[in-house]
Each structure stands twice: as C-alpha cells, then as structure tokens.
Write a protein that holds these residues in place. Structure first.
Motif, PDB file in Angstrom:
ATOM      1  N   ASP A  64      46.412  16.990   2.006  1.00  0.00           N
ATOM      2  CA  ASP A  64      46.379  18.320   2.626  1.00  0.00           C
ATOM      3  C   ASP A  64      47.767  18.939   2.801  1.00  0.00           C
ATOM      4  O   ASP A  64      47.882  20.065   3.279  1.00  0.00           O
ATOM      5  CB  ASP A  64      45.698  18.251   3.993  1.00  0.00           C
ATOM      6  N   LYS A  65      48.821  18.175   2.466  1.00  0.00           N
ATOM      7  CA  LYS A  65      50.215  18.616   2.647  1.00  0.00           C
ATOM      8  C   LYS A  65      50.475  18.999   4.105  1.00  0.00           C
ATOM      9  O   LYS A  65      51.192  19.947   4.401  1.00  0.00           O
ATOM     10  CB  LYS A  65      50.554  19.766   1.711  1.00  0.00           C
ATOM     11  N   ASP A  66      49.913  18.233   5.015  1.00  0.00           N
ATOM     12  CA  ASP A  66      49.975  18.507   6.449  1.00  0.00           C
ATOM     13  C   ASP A  66      51.049  17.622   7.107  1.00  0.00           C
ATOM     14  O   ASP A  66      50.756  16.539   7.599  1.00  0.00           O
ATOM     15  CB  ASP A  66      48.600  18.245   7.063  1.00  0.00           C
ATOM     16  N   LEU A  67      52.286  18.103   7.081  1.00  0.00           N
ATOM     17  CA  LEU A  67      53.406  17.317   7.620  1.00  0.00           C
ATOM     18  C   LEU A  67      53.257  17.013   9.108  1.00  0.00           C
ATOM     19  O   LEU A  67      53.522  15.863   9.524  1.00  0.00           O
ATOM     20  CB  LEU A  67      54.735  18.015   7.336  1.00  0.00           C
ATOM     21  N   PRO A  68      52.831  17.956   9.949  1.00  0.00           N
ATOM     22  CA  PRO A  68      52.644  17.610  11.363  1.00  0.00           C
ATOM     23  C   PRO A  68      51.630  16.479  11.563  1.00  0.00           C
ATOM     24  O   PRO A  68      51.810  15.615  12.421  1.00  0.00           O
ATOM     25  CB  PRO A  68      52.169  18.916  12.001  1.00  0.00           C
ATOM     26  N   ALA A  69      50.573  16.461  10.767  1.00  0.00           N
ATOM     27  CA  ALA A  69      49.580  15.393  10.886  1.00  0.00           C
ATOM     28  C   ALA A  69      50.164  14.053  10.447  1.00  0.00           C
ATOM     29  O   ALA A  69      49.888  13.020  11.061  1.00  0.00           O
ATOM     30  CB  ALA A  69      48.339  15.726  10.071  1.00  0.00           C
ATOM     31  N   ILE A  70      50.992  14.054   9.408  1.00  0.00           N
ATOM     32  CA  ILE A  70      51.631  12.809   8.970  1.00  0.00           C
ATOM     33  C   ILE A  70      52.477  12.246  10.105  1.00  0.00           C
ATOM     34  O   ILE A  70      52.380  11.055  10.437  1.00  0.00           O
ATOM     35  CB  ILE A  70      52.476  13.036   7.705  1.00  0.00           C
ATOM     36  N   ALA A  71      53.284  13.098  10.732  1.00  0.00           N
ATOM     37  CA  ALA A  71      54.121  12.648  11.852  1.00  0.00           C
ATOM     38  C   ALA A  71      53.257  12.138  13.009  1.00  0.00           C
ATOM     39  O   ALA A  71      53.555  11.097  13.610  1.00  0.00           O
ATOM     40  CB  ALA A  71      55.025  13.788  12.316  1.00  0.00           C
ATOM     41  N   LYS A  72      52.174  12.832  13.295  1.00  0.00           N
ATOM     42  CA  LYS A  72      51.275  12.422  14.380  1.00  0.00           C
ATOM     43  C   LYS A  72      50.694  11.040  14.114  1.00  0.00           C
ATOM     44  O   LYS A  72      50.658  10.186  15.002  1.00  0.00           O
ATOM     45  CB  LYS A  72      50.151  13.446  14.541  1.00  0.00           C
ATOM     46  N   HIS A  73      50.264  10.787  12.902  1.00  0.00           N
ATOM     47  CA  HIS A  73      49.656   9.495  12.573  1.00  0.00           C
ATOM     48  C   HIS A  73      50.695   8.373  12.565  1.00  0.00           C
ATOM     49  O   HIS A  73      50.378   7.237  12.927  1.00  0.00           O
ATOM     50  CB  HIS A  73      48.905   9.573  11.256  1.00  0.00           C
ATOM     51  N   LEU A  74      51.920   8.683  12.166  1.00  0.00           N
ATOM     52  CA  LEU A  74      52.987   7.673  12.268  1.00  0.00           C
ATOM     53  C   LEU A  74      53.171   7.265  13.731  1.00  0.00           C
ATOM     54  O   LEU A  74      53.322   6.077  14.031  1.00  0.00           O
ATOM     55  CB  LEU A  74      54.301   8.217  11.689  1.00  0.00           C
ATOM     56  N   ARG A  75      53.156   8.233  14.617  1.00  0.00           N
ATOM     57  CA  ARG A  75      53.311   7.924  16.050  1.00  0.00           C
ATOM     58  C   ARG A  75      52.090   7.184  16.598  1.00  0.00           C
ATOM     59  O   ARG A  75      52.234   6.270  17.405  1.00  0.00           O
ATOM     60  CB  ARG A  75      53.547   9.208  16.837  1.00  0.00           C
ATOM     61  N   ARG A  76      50.908   7.563  16.173  1.00  0.00           N
ATOM     62  CA  ARG A  76      49.691   6.874  16.639  1.00  0.00           C
ATOM     63  C   ARG A  76      49.706   5.398  16.249  1.00  0.00           C
ATOM     64  O   ARG A  76      49.152   4.559  16.956  1.00  0.00           O
ATOM     65  CB  ARG A  76      48.441   7.549  16.060  1.00  0.00           C
ATOM     66  N   MET A  77      50.340   5.103  15.145  1.00  0.00           N
ATOM     67  CA  MET A  77      50.410   3.736  14.649  1.00  0.00           C
ATOM     68  C   MET A  77      51.142   2.804  15.624  1.00  0.00           C
ATOM     69  O   MET A  77      50.941   1.584  15.596  1.00  0.00           O
ATOM     70  CB  MET A  77      51.135   3.759  13.295  1.00  0.00           C
ATOM     71  N   LYS A  78      51.938   3.361  16.487  1.00  0.00           N
ATOM     72  CA  LYS A  78      52.674   2.546  17.460  1.00  0.00           C
ATOM     73  C   LYS A  78      51.748   1.745  18.358  1.00  0.00           C
ATOM     74  O   LYS A  78      52.160   0.757  18.952  1.00  0.00           O
ATOM     75  CB  LYS A  78      53.586   3.428  18.313  1.00  0.00           C
ATOM     76  N   ARG A  79      50.474   2.123  18.429  1.00  0.00           N
ATOM     77  CA  ARG A  79      49.503   1.392  19.249  1.00  0.00           C
ATOM     78  C   ARG A  79      49.476  -0.088  18.886  1.00  0.00           C
ATOM     79  O   ARG A  79      49.166  -0.940  19.717  1.00  0.00           O
ATOM     80  CB  ARG A  79      48.101   1.991  19.081  1.00  0.00           C
ATOM     81  N   LEU A  80      49.803  -0.391  17.648  1.00  0.00           N
ATOM     82  CA  LEU A  80      49.731  -1.767  17.146  1.00  0.00           C
ATOM     83  C   LEU A  80      50.798  -2.680  17.742  1.00  0.00           C
ATOM     84  O   LEU A  80      50.616  -3.899  17.775  1.00  0.00           O
ATOM     85  CB  LEU A  80      49.855  -1.773  15.616  1.00  0.00           C
ATOM     86  N   TRP A  81      51.913  -2.104  18.200  1.00  0.00           N
ATOM     87  CA  TRP A  81      53.053  -2.930  18.620  1.00  0.00           C
ATOM     88  C   TRP A  81      53.474  -2.721  20.071  1.00  0.00           C
ATOM     89  O   TRP A  81      54.338  -3.452  20.551  1.00  0.00           O
ATOM     90  CB  TRP A  81      54.237  -2.657  17.692  1.00  0.00           C
ATOM     91  N   ARG A  82      52.880  -1.749  20.761  1.00  0.00           N
ATOM     92  CA  ARG A  82      53.257  -1.518  22.165  1.00  0.00           C
ATOM     93  C   ARG A  82      53.002  -2.763  23.002  1.00  0.00           C
ATOM     94  O   ARG A  82      51.950  -3.385  22.896  1.00  0.00           O
ATOM     95  CB  ARG A  82      52.471  -0.364  22.743  1.00  0.00           C
TER      96      ARG A  82
END
Length: 103
Positions: A64-82
């Motif tokens: 979708d070429k949705d850069l804000p969504a890419i950044a959002k999902h990168l941040r959501r991924m932090k759930r794995l290591w918190r």
C-alpha cells in the motif's frame, strides 16, 4: 577483508531476502528499504506464527506504500521484547521506525 565480504556478500544477500519478504519495497524510499533490511537481517524473513504478525502487517503496508503504517508496525513489534532484558531490540525497532518516518 571482513568489511569487503560484508559489503559484497552479506548486505546484498539480506537486501534480496528483504525483497522476497516485502514485495514492492523497491517502490519505497531507500531509507525504508534500509530499515526493513535491518529488520530482516535481525529477525529473518519468515512470516509464520504469532510472533511474525507485525511482519505480515508490514508486508501489506509495503504494498500500500503506507509509510506511517510500516513505522507503526515496527513499534508494535516491541511487544515481543518488553520486560525481557532485551532493550537493545526495543531501541533498534524504534530507530527503524524513526528512519521510515524520516522518509
């Protein structure tokens, strides 16, 4: 010699893996490709399982070429290591998200 191997072999290999994981990435800014290559270098290209949910979401956002969504999902991924003593991974994901946002 190690730097030359890294430049000539390692980086091209992981860029190719990133292109396979995220079809269409060539249509996005270079820094986005860099951030996602960092992600794939660190985590691998697999899309299987709950721990890869955000990877699949990023794949859709790339299409979708949705850069804000890419950044959002990168941040959501932090759930794995918190809370697991892996703060370096939290910092890495944040830096990747910020790099995508800078585009």
């Amino acid at each position: 010699m190690a730097y030359e191997v890294f430049q000539r072999r390692t980086i091209p290999f992981w860029i190719a893996q990133t292109r396979l994981a995220f079809p269409g990435i060539e249509m996005l800014p270079w820094d986005t490709m860099g951030a996602l290559t960092s992600l794939v270098f660190n985590r691998g290209p697999s899309m299987e399982g709950d721990r890869r949910r955000e990877m699949r979401d990023i794949r859709e956002a790339v299409v979708d070429k949705d850069l804000p969504a890419i950044a959002k999902h990168l941040r959501r991924m932090k759930r794995l290591w918190r809370g697991k003593g892996l703060d370096g991974l939290l910092t890495r994901r944040e830096a990747e998200a910020e790099l995508v946002e800078s585009c």
